[in-house]
Design an enzyme around this catalytic site. Structure first.
Site, short mmCIF file in Angstrom:
data_model
loop_
_atom_site.label_atom_id
_atom_site.label_comp_id
_atom_site.label_asym_id
_atom_site.label_seq_id
_atom_site.Cartn_x
_atom_site.Cartn_y
_atom_site.Cartn_z
N ASP A 68 52.35 -11.17 92.92
CA ASP A 68 51.83 -9.75 93.41
C ASP A 68 50.07 -9.89 93.21
O ASP A 68 49.60 -10.52 92.42
CB ASP A 68 52.68 -8.95 92.46
CG ASP A 68 52.65 -7.42 93.10
OD1 ASP A 68 51.92 -7.37 93.92
OD2 ASP A 68 53.48 -6.53 92.67
N GLU A 127 55.90 -8.49 101.32
CA GLU A 127 55.69 -7.26 101.35
C GLU A 127 54.70 -6.92 102.40
O GLU A 127 54.96 -7.20 103.70
CB GLU A 127 55.17 -6.63 99.87
CG GLU A 127 55.33 -4.92 100.02
CD GLU A 127 54.66 -4.43 98.43
OE1 GLU A 127 55.15 -3.45 98.19
OE2 GLU A 127 53.83 -5.00 98.09
N GLU A 180 58.93 1.64 97.56
CA GLU A 180 58.35 1.94 96.26
C GLU A 180 57.35 3.09 96.33
O GLU A 180 57.23 3.76 95.58
CB GLU A 180 57.67 0.67 95.77
CG GLU A 180 56.46 0.34 96.68
CD GLU A 180 55.57 -0.78 95.94
OE1 GLU A 180 56.39 -1.53 95.27
OE2 GLU A 180 54.52 -1.03 96.21
#
Length: 647
Positions: free
Chosen positions: A399, A448, A454
């Site tokens: 991430d 993503e 989210e």
């Protein structure tokens, strides 16, 4: 930093503005054509003091003469004052077999190619039935700083866009797609890829692939309908942009610029150019790559109830996740942020025992994956992957890259290769769009680069946006939307709640995403106890595959409605979604093979227009002669399983 960013955009704009406004196909220039195998798409290339191309579909020009070139700090120029040394053509008609069958088990790769060998470089153009693409290839020794690349899309008048506006290059790439006239996109406005344009009624999706050792491509306008490519500057160690685009080799292939073409919205789903133009797999041993689903913790903040331990980032909680996954046939669990510090991804924080969790999960037939921040991973990459493999971790979610500068792009490739060395799957978050890496390293399962579930924790995500994604973002490659919200609301009673988020969709809309959105690793985002309270929902979701043999688009209107049937083996699965408009879908099942199928249909309940969690689960049997009618509430959807019965 933002001032420097727009100074770069303005500098590039000034550098090329005179070229953009000059006529391209000069009377004395040499012209070359390449057409698609079916003859419907024509790409014409002109070479004089510049190189230009234009694109026509069914005899209608959609992209007018548009210049392309590359400039380096040492004075090297590709596409400027070129001299044609040779011209070659060839045609390919083959079928590719993806190692991870994201959309289909077979992918057609059929095109005609034109290659122009110029002075110390070459240009390759390919025309597919689904679009066109080009790329530069340098043939010089050494390296130099890339100062600019001219990428121009001179769309015809009247073109409008679904434009992914971005505020800065340094971003997680989670845009919404704003309908806007191409002339309405200004020179100081940025957009990421992919982006969709409609020119003369033809869908034109822009993206890139085989992005290696090169900065990602972005877009801006000029308020006159031109769409121009720009790049992020190089990042230094403090994550600030420097005044160059990075050092690149001048003896190499550069990324493919893709112009995907579809006459209808449904035809966009037939485009797999991002995959076919990418470098083939570098991996020989791939049996360990296992698609599946993941029980996920971060979205729901471990809000468990009815348990006899304190829920949180601890060993007991993740053993509970593993038990839940085993009970419902979910292949993996993910331990997200909080098991280590961001700086040190080798040391486990107190209260959590990774090896004990892995051992417990393994005893249940469940795999374990870890979240890691790229900054900590990059400090000790091989040591980290080696340790994760020793622990028994089968996948990582990496991430916060938030950039596609050369340095960040290089990180993706290094991480993919190192993960493959230790037989670990990868899911990139905080990432740019897919650009071919998942073909070259098929252990890169998903990423993503999408405004997904989210975002409900801090904002609204509209069903219209959800219905942009299949036609735009998903054409570039797999997307980890992370669906599965069990708290669902209509606009009237929707609230933004960080720790107990809800979706602005119906329950059935969320379940439909597991069939509609392509992701070989697919999350179940909500808390185990929310699923356990309504076991029919996780049972239904768990039985939906994450890879597919074939597909058939049933209904498709960008931003409004979509339904698709996907096949794995002899079984079919159908997902449908609508935007804020209630709709009725009529489904003709004549694509089924002969024989009987057991049907399970999860759809909006009669009160889903007010209480979005209302759903109905129906069972029955159908054949190829059957016709189904399904009603969807506002922001609603449906999911259908059709399991072939033995005759």
């Amino acid at each position: 930093m933002l001032h420097r960013l727009y100074r770069l955009v303005t500098w590039q704009s000034h550098l090329w503005l005179t070229l953009l406004l000059l006529p391209t196909f000069m009377a004395n220039g040499k012209s070359y054509q390449v057409t698609s195998p079916d003859g419907s798409i024509t790409l014409e290339v002109s070479v004089k003091d510049k190189v230009s191309y234009q694109v026509s579909v069914d005899g209608q020009t959609i992209i007018k003469p548009s210049q392309i070139a590359m400039m380096f700090e040492d004075g090297t120029q590709f596409g400027v004052k070129p001299k044609v040394q040779s011209v070659s053509r060839n045609s390919i008609d083959e079928t590719l077999t993806p190692i991870v069958k994201v959309r289909s088990a077979k992918v057609a790769n059929r095109y005609n190619q034109l290659t122009l060998k110029l002075n110390q470089h070459q240009l390759t153009f390919r025309a597919f039935d689904e679009g066109v693409a080009y790329r530069f290839s340098g043939q010089l020794k050494g390296k130099s700083v890339l100062t600019s690349e001219l990428v121009n899309y001179n769309f015809i008048n009247g073109t409008f866009a679904y434009f992914p506006f971005e505020k800065r290059f340094n971003t997680a790439t989670q845009p919404q797609f704003s309908p806007i006239s191409a002339k309405g996109i200004d020179a100081d406005e940025l957009g990421s890829l992919p982006a969709l344009f409609v020119a003369g009624g033809i869908n034109v999706l822009l993206t890139e692939t085989d992005l290696q050792q090169f900065p990602g491509l972005w877009l801006k306008g000029d308020s006159h309908g031109h769409i121009v490519g720009v790049h992020p500057n190089e990042l230094n160690s403090q994550d600030e942009y420097l005044d160059n685009l990075g050092v690149v080799s001048k003896n190499r292939h550069y990324p493919w610029r893709i112009i995907a073409i579809a006459r209808t919205d449904a035809e966009l789903l037939d485009n797999q150019m991002s995959f076919t133009l990418a470098e083939p797999s570098r991996l020989k041993d791939t049996d360990w790559i296992q698609p599946g689903k993941i029980a996920w913790d971060w979205y729901n903040e471990n809000n468990l109830k009815g348990v006899n331990f304190k829920a949180g980032i601890n060993t007991e909680t993740y053993k509970y996740y593993a038990d839940f996954a085993a009970d419902y046939g979910i292949e993996n669990i993910l331990i997200d942020d909080g098991w280590s510090t961001h700086e040190n991804v080798l040391t486990v924080l107190p209260g959590i025992d990774i090896e004990a969790i892995v051992q417990h999960a393994k005893s249940k037939g469940v795999g374990v994956q870890l979240w890691v921040p790229f900054s900590g991973l990059d400090r000790n990459m091989e040591q980290a992957f080696k340790r994760y493999a020793q622990w028994g971790i089968n996948g990582v979610k990496i991430d916060f890259m938030d950039s596609d500068s050369i340095k960040r792009v290089d990180f993706y490739w290094r991480a993919a290769a190192m993960a493959a060395k230790y037989k670990i799957m990868v899911n990139f978050h905080g990432s740019y769009k897919p650009a071919g890496l998942h073909r070259t390293y098929p252990n890169v399962m998903t990423r993503e680069g999408v405004r997904g579930l989210e975002n409900y924790k801090w904002s609204e995500v509209s069903s219209t946006h959800n219905l942009h994604l299949p036609f735009i973002r998903m054409i570039a490659g797999p997307l980890d939307y992370t669906p599965g919200a069990m708290r669902n609301a209509q606009k009237k009673n929707f609230k933004v709640i960080w720790s107990r988020p809800m979706s602005l969709t119906t329950r059935a809309h969320q379940v439909a995403m597991y069939i509609i959105y392509e992701s070989p690793l697919q999350m179940l985002a909500d808390t185990p106890t929310s699923y356990q309270a309504e076991p029919a929902v996780p049972q239904f979701i768990a039985q939906i595959p994450t890879v597919w043999d074939d597909y058939k688009v049933i209904t498709a209107t960008i931003g409004e409605q979509f339904s698709i049937a996907r096949r794995l083996g002899n079984d079919w699965y159908i997902g449908g979604m609508t935007n804020h408009q209630p709709r009725q879908h009529h489904i003709d099942l004549s694509f089924l093979s002969s024989g009987e199928y057991q049907m399970e249909l999860l759809k909006d309940g009669i009160n889903a227009d007010k209480f979005a969690e209302d759903y109905v689960l129906e069972r029955g049997s159908v054949t190829a002669n059957s016709r189904l009618t399904v009603n969807m509430a506002a922001n609603g959807g449906y999911a259908i399983k059709l399991i072939k019965l033995d005759n």
